[in-house]
Design an enzyme around this catalytic site. Structure first.
Site, PDB file in Angstrom:
ATOM      1  N   ASP A 159      40.008  93.175  20.888  1.00  0.00           N
ATOM      2  CA  ASP A 159      39.353  92.282  21.834  1.00  0.00           C
ATOM      3  C   ASP A 159      38.290  92.897  22.691  1.00  0.00           C
ATOM      4  O   ASP A 159      37.267  92.285  23.128  1.00  0.00           O
ATOM      5  CB  ASP A 159      40.428  91.936  23.141  1.00  0.00           C
ATOM      6  N   LYS A 211      48.361  89.966  19.980  1.00  0.00           N
ATOM      7  CA  LYS A 211      48.131  89.752  21.213  1.00  0.00           C
ATOM      8  C   LYS A 211      47.092  89.431  21.753  1.00  0.00           C
ATOM      9  O   LYS A 211      45.847  89.755  21.139  1.00  0.00           O
ATOM     10  CB  LYS A 211      48.169  91.350  21.920  1.00  0.00           C
ATOM     11  N   TYR A 244      39.396 102.318  18.569  1.00  0.00           N
ATOM     12  CA  TYR A 244      38.876 102.104  19.834  1.00  0.00           C
ATOM     13  C   TYR A 244      38.197 103.229  20.475  1.00  0.00           C
ATOM     14  O   TYR A 244      37.186 103.209  21.467  1.00  0.00           O
ATOM     15  CB  TYR A 244      40.019 101.443  20.790  1.00  0.00           C
TER      16      TYR A 244
END
Lengths: 509, 260
Positions: free
Chosen positions: A290, A362, A255
């Site tokens: 995500d 998640k 990320y």
């Protein structure tokens, strides 16, 4: 029991390829250190606080050692050698450092290990406390409802977090100030100002955990606390989270590289140490796949999410995390105008569920296609909640109908919880009845995404992960290995490098 | 009898299900416990907002100290639609990617260089990526897709000094900046800071495209300010597509070109 009829051989192949792609990166992380890893060692050894300008003592000491003798041998030996004469670590910033040798090195190493072991013992004690409190207050049934608090002021965050817990939140995430991931130090103390979030500091962690302990007792269920490790200080923030009994941490292997332009090498080295700490602390990591779908198309890039999850899993396992600590992330981001968009979402969500059956997945709500039409957004969030229940997701971040308009109002959060409560109650154990038709749309879509994942991981394993990242494979963003922030803080270990924390964390009981 | 233009009025009211019914729906939260007194307070607020009559159709306690209301009412305000001035639209023609490429190739005879970033503390690259990435937005490909545009996407949280240095290094024709985070007006502050840094770095510049790169900022919350307030050449709002930005770049940087 697979509802998708996935071929176990294809799944095993995907994992083998992920392991092969990860191996050179793991080797890089084993043979290098960073300024933040070394600062984390000092934090474990009990160094805390900051000078009058707010620069943490760990930064001052690491910078001083680096300037005099370099960090190739690690921080522990020069500092604990110098500590013979300077009992207060604060005096160390003006000390003369040397890398001890022979018997002196053995002595310094022993003292360093004792000091770091005390920090790790505190992390162990916190883990035991969590287990005890889970028994005492009760552990909520999944899916856990995950809610965000983000005022910038820890003293405003606390009542909001307590209110959210009373409204039904099982997990409270305190969003960090947006600038923090690029700070090469961890701010100190309780903070009352931030941009779109509250600074992650040891004191803020402590205050919020205490507030949630209080409300957990009142509610009779243990309310978990989450914060964000990703950024330039991953190892240190992971350490502080362990010292203050946080329960979950955003910690993604890529990320920071893709979304914050942090140097890839720096990120991977920091990531390994931070995950070793999380593993010890019993902290569940949340990965950030995500996010890829906010820049890439959720259908075209579905396989990049799975590939990244398999890489995150491999890096996590290597660092000592168990499956129950792998909160792999994914999201409901397919364009709702697309025909069969919900079936595609179900295929992706079920695929992730089956690939990682023991991971607390998640699941993130729609953000990209929240248009400002709050009524349509509320409906989309309901479909997201239904997909979550139907495919057995573990941690559900609650979508707000005002996503993209403003940070959630009290009423937005209340309506969002009403939405998820309705769906959970109405759907009940509907997952039991959800069996996609063999050879049908959902099954075929899942198979195709898995096949594309295998192809992609094959290319990544052949070309190298750093090359793939440089080429824009993930999140459609190109990040070369020699660019990005924080590269200056990467140091190759010399012979005789000593890190007592890694030594203790890698001793398997 | 003659009717002069300024006597023509076109009175409109909100439309529920009948012309002239003036019905609107409002929702809000009051920081008081649920109950008849809270309802009365909500009715009074709606009245002061210009709704009469009003009905509270839904109330819900949100914890012990707050109540949420959904209210329907008849708006007492009238709008003279004839007096509403049409907001300024796009002042340049919308071009296809091929037309954009042709313009650049014909007039500039080199690539048009665009440097893009999210500046300051803003980590939300969604906007800049929607405009720059090949992937694009709303079915339109991003500027990376344009053969004659050279794109340098610096990503998130770029320091202003670095942006200026990279723009100079790349000899940028245009600098695109996106700003999503608006807390404490960070988007306005960051943009002004950027504009000032470019003014300092190009002291002899006349305007965007003449002596310095064109400065373009985009984000969902710039609707209360003008480009000159911020010191930039152009502001784009929510929903802007890559094609609009590319067309603007041609209009601003290659004003001599005529698509026809």
């Amino acid at each position: 029991m697979s509802k998708l009829g996935l071929d176990p051989e294809v799944v095993a192949k995907a994992r083998r390829l992920a392991a092969r792609a990860a191996e050179p990166i793991i080797e890089l992380a084993r043979t290098h250190t960073t300024v933040s890893v070394e600062r984390a060692v000092l934090r474990l050894a009990g160094v805390s606080g900051a000078d009058a300008d707010g620069t943490p003592w760990v930064n001052r000491i690491v910078d001083a050692v680096r300037a005099q003798v370099g960090l190739e041998h690690g921080i522990a030996l020069p500092v604990f050698h110098a500590l013979r004469e300077h009992q207060d670590p604060r005096e160390l910033v003006s000390a003369r450092f040397e890398v001890p040798e022979g018997a002196q090195a053995v002595q310094a190493g022993k003292r360093a290990r004792e000091a770091v072991a005390r920090g790790i013992a505190r992390i162990d004690a916190n883990r035991a406390d969590r287990d005890r409190l889970l028994g005492k207050h009760g552990d909520p049934e999944p899916p856990w409802v995950y809610l965000i608090v983000a005022t910038g002021d820890i003293y405003e965050d606390i009542p909001q977090a307590q209110a959210a817990a009373r409204e039904g939140a099982d997990v409270i995430a305190v969003i960090r100030s947006t600038g923090q991931s690029l700070l090469d130090f961890v701010p100190e103390g309780a903070t009352r100002q931030g941009y779109a979030g509250t600074y992650a500091t040891q004191e803020n962690f402590r205050l919020m955990r205490a507030a949630l302990d209080e409300v957990s007792g009142e509610l009779g269920r243990y309310v978990r606390l989450t914060n964000y490790a990703s950024g330039l200080c991953m190892p240190e923030i992971a350490t502080l989270a362990g010292l203050e009994r946080l329960d979950m941490m955003l910690n993604d292997c890529m990320y920071g590289i893709i979304f914050r332009d942090i140097n890839p090498k720096r990120t991977f080295i920091d990531q390994r140490f931070s995950r070793q700490i999380h593993a010890r602390a019993g902290i569940v990591i949340n990965t950030g796949e995500d996010n890829y779908l906010t820049t890439a198309d959720a259908v075209d890039a579905a396989h990049t999410v799975i590939a990244s999850q398999l890489l995150n899993e491999r890096f996590g396992h290597e660092a000592g995390l168990t499956d129950s600590q792998l909160g792999l992330g994914h999201a409901f981001e397919i364009n709702p105008d697309l025909p069969d968009s919900f079936r595609l979402e179900l295929a992706h969500a079920q695929l992730v569920r089956e690939l990682f059956p023991d991971a607390p997945l998640k699941y993130m709500p729609p953000t990209k296609h929240m248009t400002g039409n709050i009524f349509a957004g509320y409906l989309l969030d309901a479909f997201f909640n239904l997909a979550g229940v139907l495919t057995g997701q573990s941690i559900i971040l609650i979508g707000m109908m005002t996503e993209g308009i403003h940070t959630p109002w009290l009423s937005d959060r209340d309506l969002a919880l009403e939405n998820v409560r309705y769906v959970r109650r109405a759907a009940g154990a509907l997952a039991e009845d959800f069996h996609p038709a063999p050879g049908g749309f959902i099954v075929e879509r899942a198979r195709r995404v898995l096949a594309e994942t295998v192809d992609l991981l094959g290319r990544v394993a052949d070309d190298g992960l750093l090359t793939a990242i440089a080429g824009g494979t993930f999140g459609v963003t190109r990040r070369p290995a020699d660019r990005g922030k924080g590269l200056d803080g990467v140091i190759e270990q010399a012979d005789g490098y000593y890190n007592p924390a890694t030594e203790i964390l890698e001793e398997r009981p | 009898m003659t009717i002069s233009v300024d006597t023509i009025k076109q009175i409109i009211r909100p439309y529920g299900d009948t012309t002239g019914d003036a019905m609107v729906q409002v929702s809000f939260t009051l920081p008081v416990p649920q109950g008849p007194r809270a309802d009365a307070a909500a009715l009074q607020l709606a009245g002061k907002m210009g709704l009469d009559p009003v009905s509270v159709v839904h109330t819900k306690a949100m914890g012990p100290d707050f109540t949420f209301f959904i209210v329907y009412g008849k708006a007492t305000h009238l709008i003279d639609y004839a007096s509403i001035v049409v907001p300024e639209g796009r002042e340049y023609p919308l071009l296809t990617p091929n037309q954009v490429n042709l313009a650049i190739k014909t007039v500039l005879a080199r690539k048009l260089v665009v440097v893009g970033a999210c500046i300051g503390t803003d980590a939300h690259t969604v906007g800049i990526d929607a405009i720059l990435n090949v992937k694009g937005f709303a079915g339109e490909k991003g500027l990376e897709y344009y053969r004659e545009i050279e794109v340098h996407n610096l990503g998130a949280q770029v320091e202003v000094d670095e942006l200026v240095a990279r723009a100079k290094g790349a000899n940028a024709d245009a600098v695109l900046v996106s700003q999503v985070v608006t807390q404490k007006s960070a988007h306005l502050h960051n943009t002004k800071q950027m504009a000032a840094a470019f003014a300092d770095a190009y002291p002899t510049s006349v305007t965007g495209g003449l002596g310095r790169p064109l400065l373009v900022v985009g984000g969902p919350r710039f609707d209360t300010v003008t480009p000159s307030d911020l010191g930039v050449d152009r502001i784009f709002g929510k929903g802007t597509t890559p094609g609009e930005v590319a067309s603007y770049l041609v209009a601003a940087l290659i004003p001599t070109w005529n698509p026809a």
